[in-house]
Motif scaffolding. Structure first.
Motif, PDB file in Angstrom:
ATOM      1  N   SER A   1      13.064  26.737 -16.785  1.00  0.00           N
ATOM      2  CA  SER A   1      13.391  25.896 -16.546  1.00  0.00           C
ATOM      3  C   SER A   1      12.280  24.547 -16.345  1.00  0.00           C
ATOM      4  CB  SER A   1      14.698  26.146 -15.560  1.00  0.00           C
ATOM      5  OG  SER A   1      13.935  25.694 -14.300  1.00  0.00           O
ATOM      6  N   VAL A   2      12.019  23.657 -16.736  1.00  0.00           N
ATOM      7  CA  VAL A   2      11.109  22.305 -16.168  1.00  0.00           C
ATOM      8  C   VAL A   2      12.096  20.838 -15.615  1.00  0.00           C
ATOM      9  CG1 VAL A   2       9.033  20.800 -16.715  1.00  0.00           C
ATOM     10  CG2 VAL A   2       9.699  23.355 -17.767  1.00  0.00           C
ATOM     11  N   SER A   3      11.607  20.411 -14.138  1.00  0.00           N
ATOM     12  CA  SER A   3      12.240  19.545 -13.615  1.00  0.00           C
ATOM     13  C   SER A   3      11.192  18.550 -13.634  1.00  0.00           C
ATOM     14  CB  SER A   3      13.477  20.152 -12.474  1.00  0.00           C
ATOM     15  OG  SER A   3      12.316  20.604 -11.338  1.00  0.00           O
ATOM     16  N   VAL A   4      11.556  17.311 -13.575  1.00  0.00           N
ATOM     17  CA  VAL A   4      10.552  15.795 -12.648  1.00  0.00           C
ATOM     18  C   VAL A   4      11.382  15.204 -11.713  1.00  0.00           C
ATOM     19  CG1 VAL A   4       9.536  14.355 -12.917  1.00  0.00           C
ATOM     20  CG2 VAL A   4       9.588  15.882 -15.520  1.00  0.00           C
ATOM     21  N   ASP A   5      10.688  15.319 -10.834  1.00  0.00           N
ATOM     22  CA  ASP A   5      11.193  14.647  -9.860  1.00  0.00           C
ATOM     23  C   ASP A   5      13.145  15.320  -9.447  1.00  0.00           C
ATOM     24  OD1 ASP A   5       9.247  13.198  -8.575  1.00  0.00           O
ATOM     25  OD2 ASP A   5       9.979  11.740 -10.038  1.00  0.00           O
ATOM     26  N   GLY A   6      13.069  16.618  -9.821  1.00  0.00           N
ATOM     27  CA  GLY A   6      14.294  17.675  -9.584  1.00  0.00           C
ATOM     28  C   GLY A   6      14.956  17.073 -11.088  1.00  0.00           C
ATOM     29  N   GLN A   7      14.790  16.205 -11.337  1.00  0.00           N
ATOM     30  CA  GLN A   7      15.606  16.493 -13.230  1.00  0.00           C
ATOM     31  C   GLN A   7      15.273  17.098 -13.846  1.00  0.00           C
ATOM     32  OE1 GLN A   7      18.741  14.397 -13.160  1.00  0.00           O
ATOM     33  NE2 GLN A   7      17.825  14.442 -11.196  1.00  0.00           N
ATOM     34  N   PRO A   8      16.258  17.925 -14.541  1.00  0.00           N
ATOM     35  CA  PRO A   8      16.169  19.077 -15.752  1.00  0.00           C
ATOM     36  C   PRO A   8      15.638  18.540 -17.157  1.00  0.00           C
ATOM     37  CG  PRO A   8      18.287  18.865 -15.506  1.00  0.00           C
ATOM     38  CD  PRO A   8      18.026  18.298 -14.259  1.00  0.00           C
ATOM     39  N   LEU A   9      14.293  19.154 -17.149  1.00  0.00           N
ATOM     40  CA  LEU A   9      13.161  18.648 -18.465  1.00  0.00           C
ATOM     41  C   LEU A   9      14.030  20.217 -19.948  1.00  0.00           C
ATOM     42  CD1 LEU A   9      12.191  16.258 -20.442  1.00  0.00           C
ATOM     43  CD2 LEU A   9      10.092  17.752 -18.803  1.00  0.00           C
ATOM     44  N   ALA A  10      14.656  18.958 -20.883  1.00  0.00           N
ATOM     45  CA  ALA A  10      14.682  20.539 -21.954  1.00  0.00           C
ATOM     46  C   ALA A  10      13.921  20.351 -22.534  1.00  0.00           C
ATOM     47  CB  ALA A  10      16.215  19.314 -22.447  1.00  0.00           C
ATOM     48  N   LEU A  11      12.801  21.598 -22.970  1.00  0.00           N
ATOM     49  CA  LEU A  11      12.213  22.110 -23.914  1.00  0.00           C
ATOM     50  C   LEU A  11      12.528  23.492 -24.352  1.00  0.00           C
ATOM     51  CD1 LEU A  11       8.538  22.029 -20.749  1.00  0.00           C
ATOM     52  CD2 LEU A  11       9.599  20.407 -22.714  1.00  0.00           C
ATOM     53  N   THR A  12      11.804  22.993 -25.943  1.00  0.00           N
ATOM     54  CA  THR A  12      11.998  24.428 -26.870  1.00  0.00           C
ATOM     55  C   THR A  12      11.927  25.812 -26.188  1.00  0.00           C
ATOM     56  OG1 THR A  12      10.764  23.780 -28.300  1.00  0.00           O
ATOM     57  CG2 THR A  12      12.165  23.136 -28.797  1.00  0.00           C
ATOM     58  N   PRO A  13      11.558  26.972 -26.727  1.00  0.00           N
ATOM     59  CA  PRO A  13      10.994  27.699 -26.271  1.00  0.00           C
ATOM     60  C   PRO A  13       9.556  27.607 -25.971  1.00  0.00           C
ATOM     61  CG  PRO A  13      12.773  29.442 -26.629  1.00  0.00           C
ATOM     62  CD  PRO A  13      12.926  27.500 -27.148  1.00  0.00           C
ATOM     63  N   ARG A  14       9.051  27.547 -27.377  1.00  0.00           N
ATOM     64  CA  ARG A  14       7.587  27.734 -27.439  1.00  0.00           C
ATOM     65  C   ARG A  14       7.027  25.933 -26.973  1.00  0.00           C
ATOM     66  NH1 ARG A  14       5.219  27.513 -32.935  1.00  0.00           N
ATOM     67  NH2 ARG A  14       3.424  27.762 -32.108  1.00  0.00           N
ATOM     68  N   GLU A  15       7.457  25.129 -26.594  1.00  0.00           N
ATOM     69  CA  GLU A  15       7.249  23.891 -25.956  1.00  0.00           C
ATOM     70  C   GLU A  15       6.908  24.408 -24.683  1.00  0.00           C
ATOM     71  OE1 GLU A  15       9.378  20.092 -28.130  1.00  0.00           O
ATOM     72  OE2 GLU A  15      10.263  20.887 -26.638  1.00  0.00           O
ATOM     73  N   PHE A  16       8.259  25.244 -23.813  1.00  0.00           N
ATOM     74  CA  PHE A  16       7.836  25.996 -22.467  1.00  0.00           C
ATOM     75  C   PHE A  16       6.762  27.054 -22.228  1.00  0.00           C
ATOM     76  CE2 PHE A  16       8.773  29.022 -19.054  1.00  0.00           C
ATOM     77  CZ  PHE A  16       9.910  28.085 -18.312  1.00  0.00           C
ATOM     78  N   ALA A  17       6.272  28.114 -23.359  1.00  0.00           N
ATOM     79  CA  ALA A  17       5.132  28.357 -23.247  1.00  0.00           C
ATOM     80  C   ALA A  17       3.766  27.604 -23.169  1.00  0.00           C
ATOM     81  CB  ALA A  17       5.332  29.828 -24.471  1.00  0.00           C
ATOM     82  N   VAL A  18       3.607  26.599 -24.147  1.00  0.00           N
ATOM     83  CA  VAL A  18       2.946  26.238 -23.763  1.00  0.00           C
ATOM     84  C   VAL A  18       2.302  25.443 -22.890  1.00  0.00           C
ATOM     85  CG1 VAL A  18       1.465  23.871 -25.071  1.00  0.00           C
ATOM     86  CG2 VAL A  18       2.653  25.884 -26.488  1.00  0.00           C
ATOM     87  N   LEU A  19       3.460  24.706 -21.878  1.00  0.00           N
ATOM     88  CA  LEU A  19       3.169  23.674 -20.868  1.00  0.00           C
ATOM     89  C   LEU A  19       2.971  25.161 -19.671  1.00  0.00           C
ATOM     90  CD1 LEU A  19       3.622  21.212 -19.464  1.00  0.00           C
ATOM     91  CD2 LEU A  19       5.914  21.886 -18.785  1.00  0.00           C
TER      92      LEU A  19
END
Length: 221
Positions: free
Chosen positions: A140-158
């Motif tokens: 999971s990814v969050s910004v200021d505690g709010q979830p940010l929906a990413l695709t699996p490849r976006e998550f991997a790149v980040l």
């Protein structure tokens, strides 16, 4: 994280590959030891899940073929061989962990995450950059505690760019690290991928996080 699964049972290989991809890993799969060595010589992997009883070249042979140091992946042996002598042989040959079949899938994933953390003990499991948090355990990814929906490849790149802050990755390097070897994606598709990731980060309140260095690639400074 990029993972090589080496298992001669086609049914188990298919099931494990699907499950590990669902757990957030980028997975290549080999059905014998020679094929595994081909993957290992051509690609960089963070982790290897390795059966011992393999055709053409057994798991011990694969372990002994791995280079020392450098980009040597962490190896978890997954085998029906449950004798202490088998474990000792595998560990002495270079395995980092050993799990006996039958096994619980959740335990396999937990052990893989533990192995992935080992080379970077000083680095926190959850990576943060300002208001942004990237958590490989919950994928999971969050910004200021709010979830940010990413695709699996976006998550991997980040995750790749966060783990190696300050280092620029070319399109081809990102493709190699975040897509399976059987992927038909081209390095040009990375431009589209990064564009979409930037747009989501901008909308979430983290503008300009990923920079482009001309002739070098993408990075998070």
């Amino acid at each position: 994280m990029k993972l090589l699964l080496v298992e001669d049972s086609e049914r188990l290989r298919h099931t494990l590959r699907h499950g590990l991809q669902g757990a957030g890993f980028t997975v290549d799969a080999a059905g014998d030891g020679v094929e595994a060595c081909g993957f290992l010589s051509g690609y960089d992997y963070d982790l290897v899940v390795l059966d011992l009883m393999l055709p053409r070249l057994d798991g011990i042979g694969v372990l002994r073929s791995l280079p020392e140091g450098g980009r040597r992946p962490r190896v978890l042996v997954l085998s029906a061989r449950d004798q202490v002598a088998d474990r000792i042989e595998a560990l002495n040959a270079g395995a980092d962990d050993y799990l006996v079949k039958p096994f619980a899938f959740d335990e396999l994933v937990a052990r893989l995450h533990a192995l992935a953390r080992r080379p970077q003990q000083a680095q926190p499991t959850v990576l943060s950059h300002g208001p942004l948090s990237w958590d490989p355990r919950s994928h999971s990814v969050s910004v200021d505690g709010q979830p940010l929906a990413l695709t699996p490849r976006e998550f991997a790149v980040l995750g790749l760019l966060l783990r190696h802050r300050g280092r620029a990755f070319s399109r081809q390097e990102i493709l190699d690290r975040t897509a399976g070897s059987d992927s038909e994606a081209s390095d040009r598709s990375v431009e589209v991928l990064v564009f979409g990731l930037r747009r989501k980060l901008d909308a979430a309140g983290v503008p300009g996080l990923i920079e482009t260095r001309r002739g070098a690639g993408y990075l998070i400074p």
